[in-house]
Design a protein around this motif. Structure first.
Motif, PDB file in Angstrom:
ATOM      1  N   SER A  59       0.830  -1.212   0.000  1.00  0.00           N
ATOM      2  CA  SER A  59       0.000   0.000   0.000  1.00  0.00           C
ATOM      3  C   SER A  59       0.858   1.253   0.000  1.00  0.00           C
ATOM      4  N   HIS A  60       1.917   1.282   0.801  1.00  0.00           N
ATOM      5  CA  HIS A  60       2.809   2.447   0.828  1.00  0.00           C
ATOM      6  C   HIS A  60       3.532   2.630  -0.508  1.00  0.00           C
ATOM      7  N   ILE A  61       4.002   1.531  -1.094  1.00  0.00           N
ATOM      8  CA  ILE A  61       4.729   1.634  -2.361  1.00  0.00           C
ATOM      9  C   ILE A  61       3.819   2.104  -3.485  1.00  0.00           C
ATOM     10  N   ARG A  62       2.587   1.609  -3.511  1.00  0.00           N
ATOM     11  CA  ARG A  62       1.668   2.010  -4.574  1.00  0.00           C
ATOM     12  C   ARG A  62       1.305   3.484  -4.469  1.00  0.00           C
ATOM     13  N   LEU A  63       1.136   3.980  -3.244  1.00  0.00           N
ATOM     14  CA  LEU A  63       0.847   5.403  -3.085  1.00  0.00           C
ATOM     15  C   LEU A  63       2.050   6.266  -3.446  1.00  0.00           C
ATOM     16  N   ALA A  64       3.239   5.787  -3.116  1.00  0.00           N
ATOM     17  CA  ALA A  64       4.437   6.568  -3.435  1.00  0.00           C
ATOM     18  C   ALA A  64       4.698   6.629  -4.931  1.00  0.00           C
ATOM     19  N   GLY A  65       4.292   5.609  -5.674  1.00  0.00           N
ATOM     20  CA  GLY A  65       4.541   5.594  -7.098  1.00  0.00           C
ATOM     21  C   GLY A  65       3.418   6.147  -7.944  1.00  0.00           C
ATOM     22  N   SER A  66       2.379   6.677  -7.323  1.00  0.00           N
ATOM     23  CA  SER A  66       1.254   7.238  -8.057  1.00  0.00           C
ATOM     24  C   SER A  66       1.030   8.674  -7.620  1.00  0.00           C
ATOM     25  N   LYS A  67       0.099   9.314  -8.287  1.00  0.00           N
ATOM     26  CA  LYS A  67      -0.251  10.692  -7.963  1.00  0.00           C
ATOM     27  C   LYS A  67      -1.467  10.770  -7.043  1.00  0.00           C
ATOM     28  N   ASP A  68      -1.749   9.670  -6.365  1.00  0.00           N
ATOM     29  CA  ASP A  68      -2.895   9.641  -5.461  1.00  0.00           C
ATOM     30  C   ASP A  68      -2.589  10.475  -4.225  1.00  0.00           C
ATOM     31  N   PRO A  69      -3.376  11.526  -3.946  1.00  0.00           N
ATOM     32  CA  PRO A  69      -3.062  12.376  -2.790  1.00  0.00           C
ATOM     33  C   PRO A  69      -3.535  11.826  -1.461  1.00  0.00           C
ATOM     34  N   ARG A  70      -4.190  10.649  -1.464  1.00  0.00           N
ATOM     35  CA  ARG A  70      -4.719  10.104  -0.220  1.00  0.00           C
ATOM     36  C   ARG A  70      -3.607   9.652   0.715  1.00  0.00           C
ATOM     37  N   ALA A  71      -3.912   9.685   2.018  1.00  0.00           N
ATOM     38  CA  ALA A  71      -2.979   9.141   3.007  1.00  0.00           C
ATOM     39  C   ALA A  71      -3.085   7.623   3.006  1.00  0.00           C
ATOM     40  N   TYR A  72      -2.061   6.961   3.552  1.00  0.00           N
ATOM     41  CA  TYR A  72      -2.034   5.502   3.504  1.00  0.00           C
ATOM     42  C   TYR A  72      -3.169   4.883   4.308  1.00  0.00           C
ATOM     43  N   PHE A  73      -3.598   5.551   5.401  1.00  0.00           N
ATOM     44  CA  PHE A  73      -4.654   4.974   6.227  1.00  0.00           C
ATOM     45  C   PHE A  73      -6.039   5.181   5.631  1.00  0.00           C
TER      46      PHE A  73
END
Length: 408
Positions: A59-73
């Motif tokens: 989940s952390h890696i996918r958020l870091a590699g995308s432009k999704d502004p959501r927080a991990y939680f």
């Protein structure tokens, strides 16, 4: 009378001996059944914990590699990993209530095996078959050794079972072997803490030995709390004993301090080293604590103890080989590589990296602190032309160049 009572007495002794013999196999089979239940719960818990941690990492890696502004939680993947993590911890916690402590603790190698398998399955790089086998041969051998060691641990593990009542735990707590063990452990812990805090002995063995000493008390108290809860569920209430709350407070306190030292170790050393050395030290100290407090190996023959020790050594070797082959994290490079620039040809095809020389006259891309360099290099400036007021023949330049000193 004496002659008549003699045969009756012999008959009663024979019936008691027959009853004892008939009850003994039932007790052994029931204790082995409890060992199997505890081992399966521990294996299930460690498998689920490994899957949960990898889900949260994904989940952390996918958020870091995308432009999704959501927080991990705010992602479903992270919450799914958290729920699985709680489920796995409950499985490991409940396993201590069924099987001896010395059997449950080494089974944490299952988590290392599962993480290695998940890492190989979901690897993103494309390898040729021979390169793949050559790169991961240590992982395959380590997984095989860890599985063999786990089998030996379950087969030849200690078979001592005791009801975790308040009286039994209190009796073990004030026994002289455990008091002597606690005295030695407190002295060693204080010495290690002194060298770590005052002498700056930031060695990985020192930090992880502190974690292991705290972890041994954590597993001792976890088994007491889990066992008393299970006995209370079975109908014999144990929650009104003060020893239950003493063990609960010690369990929470030692777990918090253990996590603190682990966080400090993770900032200084690689995770693979922490996993292998921490597993070996924590398992060894925890087995010693369980054998001293709960007397796990009382009544065991020499063959079972030697085979159990052999299973521990094989599991240690397997975990070491698995973590030895893990890819180390690459630190941040203090320069801008040429392939990161738009329109530039990739310079890393043959493993060659382009790095500006700090001693050159132009230090573009250098992110290091240059305060310790005796001279600060600046780009060349245009020659300075002094304005001569009142001269008619010299024309002033269309711009003015200010002179810069080295201090600026």
């Amino acid at each position: 009378m004496e002659g008549g009572s003699g045969p009756n007495l012999q008959l009663q002794q024979l019936s008691l001996a027959t009853a004892a013999v008939s009850v003994q196999p039932h007790t052994d089979s029931f204790s082995y059944k409890e060992n199997l239940i505890g081992a399966l719960l521990a294996i299930f818990g460690h498998l689920v914990i490994s899957i949960a941690l990898n889900l949260q990492k994904y989940s952390h890696i996918r958020l870091a590699g995308s432009k999704d502004p959501r927080a991990y939680f705010r992602t479903k993947t992270w919450w799914c990993g958290l729920l699985l993590l709680v489920l796995g911890e409950l499985g490991v916690f409940s396993s201590y209530a069924f099987a001896p402590l010395s059997l449950i603790v080494p089974l944490s190698a299952v988590s290392v095996i599962a993480s290695a398998i998940i890492g190989i399955i979901f690897i993103k790089e494309k390898w040729k078959p021979k390169d793949f086998l050559r790169r991961y041969v240590l992982s395959f051998v380590g997984c095989g050794l860890a599985i063999v060691g786990t089998y030996l641990l379950i087969t030849f593990g200690p078979n001592s079972h005791e009801k975790m009542t308040g009286e039994n735990i209190t009796r073990h707590l004030v026994s002289w072997p455990f008091l002597l063990y606690m005295l030695v452990e407190i002295i060693i812990f204080c010495l290690l803490l002194y060298f770590y805090k005052e002498k700056n002995a930031n060695y990985i063995v020192v930090i992880l030995l502190l974690v292991a000493l705290l972890g041994s008390m954590t597993v001792v108290t976890v088994k007491a709390v889990a066992g008393m809860i299970v006995v209370s569920i079975q109908g014999n209430l144990q929650l009104d004993y003060p020893i239950f709350y003493i063990m609960l407070v010690c369990m929470i306190a030692t777990a918090i301090f253990q996590a603190t030292f682990l966080a400090q170790a993770s900032q200084l050393y690689d995770s693979s080293q922490i996993a292998s050395i921490g597993y070996i030290l924590s398992t060894t100290v925890a087995i010693t604590a369980g054998a001293t407090f709960y007397l796990d190996f009382t009544g065991e023959d020499v063959l079972h103890i030697c085979m159990f020790a052999l299973g521990c050594l094989i599991a240690f070797l397997g975990v070491f080989l698995i973590t030895r082959n893990r890819k180390k994290s690459v630190p941040f490079e203090p320069y801008i590589s040429m392939d990161a620039m738009p329109g530039m040809q990739n310079m890393h095809d043959k493993g060659v990296a382009v790095q500006p020389d700090l001693k050159a006259s132009f230090s573009y891309g250098a992110l290091e602190n240059n305060d310790n360099i005796p001279e600060i290099y600046t780009p060349a400036t245009l020659p300075i032309v002094q304005e001569q007021h009142g001269s008619k023949g010299v024309s002033a330049p269309p711009y003015r160049v200010l002179e810069h000193s080295k201090k600026e």
